[in-house]
Design a protein around this motif. Sequence first.
Motif, mmCIF file in Angstrom:
data_model
loop_
_atom_site.group_PDB
_atom_site.id
_atom_site.type_symbol
_atom_site.label_atom_id
_atom_site.label_comp_id
_atom_site.label_asym_id
_atom_site.label_seq_id
_atom_site.Cartn_x
_atom_site.Cartn_y
_atom_site.Cartn_z
ATOM 1 N N SER A 2 0.832 -1.196 0.000
ATOM 2 C CA SER A 2 0.000 0.000 0.000
ATOM 3 C C SER A 2 0.868 1.248 0.000
ATOM 4 C CB SER A 2 -0.909 0.007 1.251
ATOM 5 O OG SER A 2 -1.590 1.234 1.337
ATOM 6 N N ASN A 3 0.456 2.253 -0.800
ATOM 7 C CA ASN A 3 1.156 3.536 -0.843
ATOM 8 C C ASN A 3 0.539 4.558 0.097
ATOM 9 O OD1 ASN A 3 3.021 2.737 -2.816
ATOM 10 N ND2 ASN A 3 1.509 3.080 -4.450
ATOM 11 N N GLN A 4 -0.408 4.128 0.903
ATOM 12 C CA GLN A 4 -1.093 5.041 1.814
ATOM 13 C C GLN A 4 -0.122 5.557 2.870
ATOM 14 O OE1 GLN A 4 -4.407 3.340 3.836
ATOM 15 N NE2 GLN A 4 -5.055 5.257 4.766
ATOM 16 N N LYS A 5 -0.126 6.878 3.058
ATOM 17 C CA LYS A 5 0.758 7.495 4.037
ATOM 18 C C LYS A 5 0.271 7.196 5.446
ATOM 19 C CE LYS A 5 2.217 11.389 1.127
ATOM 20 N NZ LYS A 5 2.296 12.866 1.020
ATOM 21 N N PRO A 6 1.233 6.983 6.376
ATOM 22 C CA PRO A 6 0.812 6.739 7.753
ATOM 23 C C PRO A 6 0.124 7.970 8.328
ATOM 24 C CG PRO A 6 3.183 7.121 7.636
ATOM 25 C CD PRO A 6 2.689 6.999 6.232
ATOM 26 N N GLY A 7 -0.897 7.742 9.095
ATOM 27 C CA GLY A 7 -1.624 8.855 9.702
ATOM 28 C C GLY A 7 -2.417 8.373 10.889
ATOM 29 N N PHE A 8 -2.994 9.340 11.627
ATOM 30 C CA PHE A 8 -3.778 8.999 12.793
ATOM 31 C C PHE A 8 -5.080 8.316 12.380
ATOM 32 C CE2 PHE A 8 -1.505 12.807 14.623
ATOM 33 C CZ PHE A 8 -0.707 12.072 15.489
ATOM 34 N N LYS A 9 -5.510 7.342 13.167
ATOM 35 C CA LYS A 9 -6.773 6.654 12.927
ATOM 36 C C LYS A 9 -7.859 7.207 13.844
ATOM 37 C CE LYS A 9 -5.062 2.152 11.321
ATOM 38 N NZ LYS A 9 -5.043 0.686 11.586
ATOM 39 N N HIS A 10 -9.077 7.291 13.329
ATOM 40 C CA HIS A 10 -10.208 7.726 14.148
ATOM 41 C C HIS A 10 -10.693 6.532 14.969
ATOM 42 C CE1 HIS A 10 -10.549 11.649 12.220
ATOM 43 N NE2 HIS A 10 -10.383 11.046 11.053
ATOM 44 N N SER A 11 -10.109 6.358 16.150
ATOM 45 C CA SER A 11 -10.386 5.161 16.935
ATOM 46 C C SER A 11 -11.005 5.450 18.302
ATOM 47 C CB SER A 11 -9.086 4.367 17.132
ATOM 48 O OG SER A 11 -8.078 5.182 17.699
ATOM 49 N N LEU A 12 -11.249 6.726 18.623
ATOM 50 C CA LEU A 12 -11.799 7.086 19.937
ATOM 51 C C LEU A 12 -13.233 7.574 19.784
ATOM 52 C CD1 LEU A 12 -8.727 9.101 21.309
ATOM 53 C CD2 LEU A 12 -9.238 6.689 21.668
ATOM 54 N N ASN A 13 -14.151 7.009 20.594
ATOM 55 C CA ASN A 13 -15.544 7.449 20.539
ATOM 56 C C ASN A 13 -15.803 8.512 21.612
ATOM 57 O OD1 ASN A 13 -15.841 6.059 22.999
ATOM 58 N ND2 ASN A 13 -16.535 4.191 21.983
ATOM 59 N N LEU A 14 -17.075 8.921 21.743
ATOM 60 C CA LEU A 14 -17.424 9.983 22.692
ATOM 61 C C LEU A 14 -17.072 9.591 24.124
ATOM 62 C CD1 LEU A 14 -18.738 12.694 23.415
ATOM 63 C CD2 LEU A 14 -20.962 11.529 23.417
ATOM 64 N N MET A 15 -17.324 8.342 24.492
ATOM 65 C CA MET A 15 -17.002 7.875 25.839
ATOM 66 C C MET A 15 -15.498 7.973 26.092
ATOM 67 S SD MET A 15 -17.917 6.513 28.729
ATOM 68 C CE MET A 15 -17.453 5.322 30.016
ATOM 69 N N ASP A 16 -14.700 7.528 25.128
ATOM 70 C CA ASP A 16 -13.246 7.596 25.275
ATOM 71 C C ASP A 16 -12.786 9.041 25.438
ATOM 72 O OD1 ASP A 16 -13.031 4.807 24.867
ATOM 73 O OD2 ASP A 16 -12.996 5.088 22.691
ATOM 74 N N ALA A 17 -13.342 9.925 24.615
ATOM 75 C CA ALA A 17 -12.949 11.334 24.664
ATOM 76 C C ALA A 17 -13.330 11.969 25.998
ATOM 77 C CB ALA A 17 -13.599 12.101 23.510
ATOM 78 N N THR A 18 -14.523 11.653 26.497
ATOM 79 C CA THR A 18 -14.961 12.196 27.785
ATOM 80 C C THR A 18 -14.088 11.693 28.916
ATOM 81 O OG1 THR A 18 -17.247 12.307 26.979
ATOM 82 C CG2 THR A 18 -16.930 12.430 29.353
ATOM 83 N N MET A 19 -13.680 10.434 28.846
ATOM 84 C CA MET A 19 -12.797 9.881 29.876
ATOM 85 C C MET A 19 -11.413 10.529 29.833
ATOM 86 S SD MET A 19 -14.514 7.798 31.761
ATOM 87 C CE MET A 19 -15.802 9.050 31.541
ATOM 88 N N ILE A 20 -10.967 10.939 28.639
ATOM 89 C CA ILE A 20 -9.689 11.644 28.545
ATOM 90 C C ILE A 20 -9.802 13.013 29.188
ATOM 91 C CG2 ILE A 20 -8.120 12.774 26.906
ATOM 92 C CD1 ILE A 20 -8.523 10.304 25.099
ATOM 93 N N VAL A 21 -10.936 13.696 28.971
ATOM 94 C CA VAL A 21 -11.155 15.002 29.609
ATOM 95 C C VAL A 21 -11.156 14.856 31.125
ATOM 96 C CG1 VAL A 21 -12.762 16.926 29.916
ATOM 97 C CG2 VAL A 21 -12.435 15.931 27.646
ATOM 98 N N ALA A 22 -12.017 13.986 31.622
ATOM 99 C CA ALA A 22 -12.144 13.821 33.077
ATOM 100 C C ALA A 22 -10.876 13.237 33.694
ATOM 101 C CB ALA A 22 -13.347 12.930 33.395
ATOM 102 N N GLY A 23 -10.313 12.234 33.026
ATOM 103 C CA GLY A 23 -9.134 11.573 33.574
ATOM 104 C C GLY A 23 -7.923 12.469 33.616
ATOM 105 N N SER A 24 -7.780 13.365 32.648
ATOM 106 C CA SER A 24 -6.653 14.294 32.645
ATOM 107 C C SER A 24 -6.806 15.364 33.723
ATOM 108 C CB SER A 24 -6.519 14.956 31.273
ATOM 109 O OG SER A 24 -6.245 14.003 30.261
#
Length: 493
Positions: A2-24
């Motif tokens: 594959s010639n696709q360039k490495p990049g960030f994957k969309h792997s975090l949902n709303l629950m994950d994002a909220t836990m990052i806010v609260a946990g940080s």
Amino acid sequence: MSNQKPGFKHSLNLMDATMIVAGSMIGSGIFIVSSDITRHVGSAGWMILVWVITGIMTILAAVSYGELSSMFPKAGGQYVYLKQAYNPLVGFLYGWSFFSVIQTGTIAAVGVAFSKFTAYLFPQVGENVILMHLGAFQISAAQLLSIAIVIFLTVLNTKGIRNGKIIQTFFTIVKILSLAGLILFGFMAFKSDVWTANWHNAMDLHMLNADGSFSDYTIMAAFGAVAAAMVGSVFSSVAWENVTFIAGEIKNPKRNVGLSLFLGTLLVTLLYLAVNLVYLAVLPLHDIAYATNDRVAVAASLEAFGPAGTLIMAIMIMISTFGCNNGLILAGARVYYTMAKDGLFFQKAGRLNKNEVPEYGLWIQCVVASLLCLSGKYGDLLNMVSFVVVLFYMLTIIGIFRLRKKMPDVERPYKAPLYPVLPALYVLISAAFCILLIFYTRDYVIGGLIIVAVGFPLYYMAKRNNGLKQIRQSKSEDEKDDNGTDEGSSPQN
């Protein structure tokens, strides 16, 4: 292949994002800083009001950031917002401050707190266990433990976003449940006589001395005392913006980043207020202010859980600080990644490893945070970080006004609620906080401003080096073209 360039994957949902806010946000502060706050304000009403003001500031800023995250839903967060609202220099000054003190200093402070409370369970890793003497400089077991935790979490986060996500969600849920348990058992241990005494003359503002006496403030000194008291509550409420740094890895970021900011900051604000009410329900005001080593949560847990309270609280704080540092470490390197892409940071920080995470950025962040851990000065780090953080929060919120005029046609799926009232209110409160700190905690403010100022020459050095690099690349390409022509090569159809 594959010639696709490495990049960030969309792997975090709303629950994950909220836990990052609260946990940080939930680290060590809520278990410690209420002692210092109470010493400064000397009454229950003002102690709670300090937390209310901080909570309002935090939620106002978070919901306003939602507009910015919907406009620029990619990695880099606040660095990107400042660059777009002002210019690359302002963005770089934030990024440099973030790297040198904001993120790394917070990681170090939380790491030091982790080691302090681990020593309850294992005295062998206490601050008084000196392992090395380097002249007047000493290295304790607690400092080495804090560094070991930072290194361990860095290693885990180099293995991919999935590891960091699992750790963050698990530990955040555990510490929220732990705080809920402290609140529940604390109110079950409610002491009506203590509560009544604490709320007597609840809005009197004065310094509470160690002997139980009070010292009155002049009017201006009273404002300074409130600002100084807020240093602790502000420090306990920062880092919610970490979720914006990883926007490029969140599913439907235009919706979920802003929503996670609101949900996470609201949840933590309510938990903080409830915990402080527990302190007032079980401990006399003087015991809150002068708890041993400011460990007010330990004193409260003894009342709530009995003799096992110290052990329970030590475990709670270990869980809390471990999860908090994971969120900080996970998010921080994404800022360096974006800066490197702009040619304003180490080039290697702009590359992703095979696990699609910015490993080099994680490791240089680890090195700086580890050096700050050696200072062991929790309070000094706290004071310096709080001023610089709020200063850039304020500039970022002002950026909303600038971008409304500068980029009126850019899509804004989410807009700051009650604009311009709420963003303006935040700017006024935070400006007053910063101005008062300049007058009343000058040494720490000057230290923070010096760190920011160092960014000016570094920016122009980075720009110069980037310009030279582009010139060299251009010459190299011209030479290749010339060589191709000399060799008689012709373009392919």
